[in-house]
Scaffold this motif. Sequence first.
Motif, PDB file in Angstrom:
ATOM      1  N   VAL A 142       0.852  -1.190   0.000  1.00  0.00           N
ATOM      2  CA  VAL A 142       0.000   0.000   0.000  1.00  0.00           C
ATOM      3  C   VAL A 142       0.884   1.236   0.000  1.00  0.00           C
ATOM      4  CG1 VAL A 142      -1.789   1.270   1.257  1.00  0.00           C
ATOM      5  CG2 VAL A 142      -1.764  -1.235   1.326  1.00  0.00           C
ATOM      6  N   LEU A 143       0.538   2.221  -0.836  1.00  0.00           N
ATOM      7  CA  LEU A 143       1.253   3.495  -0.869  1.00  0.00           C
ATOM      8  C   LEU A 143       0.276   4.611  -0.523  1.00  0.00           C
ATOM      9  CD1 LEU A 143       3.324   3.074  -4.149  1.00  0.00           C
ATOM     10  CD2 LEU A 143       4.114   2.753  -1.802  1.00  0.00           C
ATOM     11  N   TYR A 144       0.714   5.514   0.326  1.00  0.00           N
ATOM     12  CA  TYR A 144      -0.106   6.652   0.752  1.00  0.00           C
ATOM     13  C   TYR A 144       0.680   7.933   0.498  1.00  0.00           C
ATOM     14  CZ  TYR A 144      -2.466   9.960   3.863  1.00  0.00           C
ATOM     15  OH  TYR A 144      -3.117  11.047   4.380  1.00  0.00           O
ATOM     16  N   VAL A 145       0.061   8.895  -0.180  1.00  0.00           N
ATOM     17  CA  VAL A 145       0.700  10.177  -0.481  1.00  0.00           C
ATOM     18  C   VAL A 145       0.040  11.263   0.360  1.00  0.00           C
ATOM     19  CG1 VAL A 145       1.152  11.900  -2.274  1.00  0.00           C
ATOM     20  CG2 VAL A 145       1.205   9.467  -2.846  1.00  0.00           C
ATOM     21  N   GLY A 146       0.861  12.124   0.966  1.00  0.00           N
ATOM     22  CA  GLY A 146       0.330  13.224   1.747  1.00  0.00           C
ATOM     23  C   GLY A 146       1.275  14.408   1.739  1.00  0.00           C
ATOM     24  N   TRP A 147       0.864  15.500   2.401  1.00  0.00           N
ATOM     25  CA  TRP A 147       1.732  16.656   2.570  1.00  0.00           C
ATOM     26  C   TRP A 147       1.506  17.241   3.948  1.00  0.00           C
ATOM     27  CZ3 TRP A 147       0.769  21.773   3.684  1.00  0.00           C
ATOM     28  CH2 TRP A 147      -0.549  22.194   3.592  1.00  0.00           C
ATOM     29  N   SER A 148       2.521  17.902   4.453  1.00  0.00           N
ATOM     30  CA  SER A 148       2.433  18.508   5.778  1.00  0.00           C
ATOM     31  C   SER A 148       3.519  19.554   5.937  1.00  0.00           C
ATOM     32  CB  SER A 148       2.595  17.444   6.861  1.00  0.00           C
ATOM     33  OG  SER A 148       2.559  18.026   8.145  1.00  0.00           O
ATOM     34  N   LYS A 149       3.266  20.555   6.773  1.00  0.00           N
ATOM     35  CA  LYS A 149       4.327  21.505   7.094  1.00  0.00           C
ATOM     36  C   LYS A 149       5.067  21.087   8.354  1.00  0.00           C
ATOM     37  CE  LYS A 149       1.286  24.786   9.389  1.00  0.00           C
ATOM     38  NZ  LYS A 149       0.795  26.152   9.383  1.00  0.00           N
ATOM     39  N   GLN A 150       4.527  20.084   9.061  1.00  0.00           N
ATOM     40  CA  GLN A 150       5.177  19.530  10.248  1.00  0.00           C
ATOM     41  C   GLN A 150       5.221  18.011  10.100  1.00  0.00           C
ATOM     42  OE1 GLN A 150       2.720  21.041  13.449  1.00  0.00           O
ATOM     43  NE2 GLN A 150       3.948  22.895  13.602  1.00  0.00           N
ATOM     44  N   LEU A 151       6.158  17.547   9.308  1.00  0.00           N
ATOM     45  CA  LEU A 151       6.183  16.125   8.953  1.00  0.00           C
ATOM     46  C   LEU A 151       6.377  15.219  10.161  1.00  0.00           C
ATOM     47  CD1 LEU A 151       5.947  13.980   6.818  1.00  0.00           C
ATOM     48  CD2 LEU A 151       8.350  14.326   6.264  1.00  0.00           C
ATOM     49  N   LYS A 152       7.257  15.581  11.061  1.00  0.00           N
ATOM     50  CA  LYS A 152       7.493  14.733  12.235  1.00  0.00           C
ATOM     51  C   LYS A 152       6.195  14.548  13.036  1.00  0.00           C
ATOM     52  CE  LYS A 152      10.841  14.041  15.894  1.00  0.00           C
ATOM     53  NZ  LYS A 152      12.078  14.526  16.491  1.00  0.00           N
ATOM     54  N   LYS A 153       5.494  15.630  13.269  1.00  0.00           N
ATOM     55  CA  LYS A 153       4.222  15.571  13.995  1.00  0.00           C
ATOM     56  C   LYS A 153       3.188  14.749  13.218  1.00  0.00           C
ATOM     57  CE  LYS A 153       0.693  18.572  15.971  1.00  0.00           C
ATOM     58  NZ  LYS A 153       0.278  19.969  16.202  1.00  0.00           N
ATOM     59  N   ARG A 154       3.163  14.932  11.898  1.00  0.00           N
ATOM     60  CA  ARG A 154       2.194  14.193  11.068  1.00  0.00           C
ATOM     61  C   ARG A 154       2.486  12.701  11.081  1.00  0.00           C
ATOM     62  NH1 ARG A 154      -2.352  13.000  10.063  1.00  0.00           N
ATOM     63  NH2 ARG A 154      -3.105  12.840   7.940  1.00  0.00           N
ATOM     64  N   LEU A 155       3.763  12.328  11.070  1.00  0.00           N
ATOM     65  CA  LEU A 155       4.123  10.907  11.118  1.00  0.00           C
ATOM     66  C   LEU A 155       3.663  10.274  12.425  1.00  0.00           C
ATOM     67  CD1 LEU A 155       7.702  11.026   9.577  1.00  0.00           C
ATOM     68  CD2 LEU A 155       5.627  10.146   8.502  1.00  0.00           C
ATOM     69  N   ILE A 156       3.799  11.005  13.517  1.00  0.00           N
ATOM     70  CA  ILE A 156       3.317  10.507  14.811  1.00  0.00           C
ATOM     71  C   ILE A 156       1.808  10.311  14.765  1.00  0.00           C
ATOM     72  CG2 ILE A 156       3.004  11.120  17.244  1.00  0.00           C
ATOM     73  CD1 ILE A 156       5.791  12.519  17.030  1.00  0.00           C
ATOM     74  N   GLN A 157       1.105  11.246  14.153  1.00  0.00           N
ATOM     75  CA  GLN A 157      -0.348  11.108  14.009  1.00  0.00           C
ATOM     76  C   GLN A 157      -0.699   9.865  13.196  1.00  0.00           C
ATOM     77  OE1 GLN A 157      -1.239  14.907  12.249  1.00  0.00           O
ATOM     78  NE2 GLN A 157      -1.854  15.795  14.217  1.00  0.00           N
ATOM     79  N   HIS A 158       0.013   9.643  12.097  1.00  0.00           N
ATOM     80  CA  HIS A 158      -0.249   8.450  11.283  1.00  0.00           C
ATOM     81  C   HIS A 158      -0.022   7.183  12.108  1.00  0.00           C
ATOM     82  CE1 HIS A 158      -1.120  10.088   7.372  1.00  0.00           C
ATOM     83  NE2 HIS A 158       0.011  10.776   7.329  1.00  0.00           N
ATOM     84  N   LYS A 159       1.049   7.136  12.867  1.00  0.00           N
ATOM     85  CA  LYS A 159       1.367   5.937  13.651  1.00  0.00           C
ATOM     86  C   LYS A 159       0.367   5.694  14.773  1.00  0.00           C
ATOM     87  CE  LYS A 159       6.147   5.870  12.385  1.00  0.00           C
ATOM     88  NZ  LYS A 159       7.471   5.458  12.655  1.00  0.00           N
ATOM     89  N   ASN A 160      -0.272   6.749  15.239  1.00  0.00           N
ATOM     90  CA  ASN A 160      -1.249   6.623  16.317  1.00  0.00           C
ATOM     91  C   ASN A 160      -2.689   6.581  15.823  1.00  0.00           C
ATOM     92  OD1 ASN A 160       0.738   6.615  18.320  1.00  0.00           O
ATOM     93  ND2 ASN A 160       0.793   8.839  18.373  1.00  0.00           N
ATOM     94  N   ASN A 161      -2.883   6.524  14.518  1.00  0.00           N
ATOM     95  CA  ASN A 161      -4.239   6.519  13.963  1.00  0.00           C
ATOM     96  C   ASN A 161      -5.025   5.303  14.396  1.00  0.00           C
ATOM     97  OD1 ASN A 161      -4.378   8.939  12.586  1.00  0.00           O
ATOM     98  ND2 ASN A 161      -3.737   8.090  10.650  1.00  0.00           N
ATOM     99  N   GLU A 162      -6.299   5.514  14.502  1.00  0.00           N
ATOM    100  CA  GLU A 162      -7.217   4.415  14.805  1.00  0.00           C
ATOM    101  C   GLU A 162      -7.443   3.577  13.552  1.00  0.00           C
ATOM    102  OE1 GLU A 162      -8.349   3.825  17.882  1.00  0.00           O
ATOM    103  OE2 GLU A 162      -7.164   5.537  18.562  1.00  0.00           O
ATOM    104  N   LYS A 163      -8.024   2.435  13.737  1.00  0.00           N
ATOM    105  CA  LYS A 163      -8.249   1.506  12.624  1.00  0.00           C
ATOM    106  C   LYS A 163      -9.260   2.027  11.602  1.00  0.00           C
ATOM    107  CE  LYS A 163      -5.405  -1.690  13.832  1.00  0.00           C
ATOM    108  NZ  LYS A 163      -4.185  -1.894  13.070  1.00  0.00           N
ATOM    109  N   ASP A 164     -10.015   3.083  11.942  1.00  0.00           N
ATOM    110  CA  ASP A 164     -11.006   3.586  10.988  1.00  0.00           C
ATOM    111  C   ASP A 164     -10.413   4.602  10.004  1.00  0.00           C
ATOM    112  OD1 ASP A 164     -10.666   5.517  12.918  1.00  0.00           O
ATOM    113  OD2 ASP A 164     -12.778   6.052  13.047  1.00  0.00           O
TER     114      ASP A 164
END
Length: 94
Positions: A16-38
């Motif tokens: 699976v490949l997911y494309v995104g953008w962010s101005k705070q990549l480190k923070k966004r990566l943490i959000q992705h890793k902590n995402n719920e299953k939905d």
Amino acid sequence: MDIQYVYILTNKNHTVLYVGWSKQLKKRLIQHKNNEKDTFTGKYNVHKLVYFETTKYVNNAIKRERQLKKWNRQWKINLINGLNPDWKDLSEYI
């Protein structure tokens, strides 16, 4: 002026490949890793950063994200292989 990041995440099997953008990549990566299953990244365990690029302008980041999302899978794979042929997790460099 903040740096904008356009990035590609994958799961451990690279299916699976997911494309995104962010101005705070480190923070966004943490959000992705902590995402719920939905969420998409939570449902498919898409947490491995395999590609990113930077730009100064939000509009350029959004435009590039949209462009990459329209690309077929092989083009994205070629892009990743060009800069990260071993598909290492690049999050430690952020």
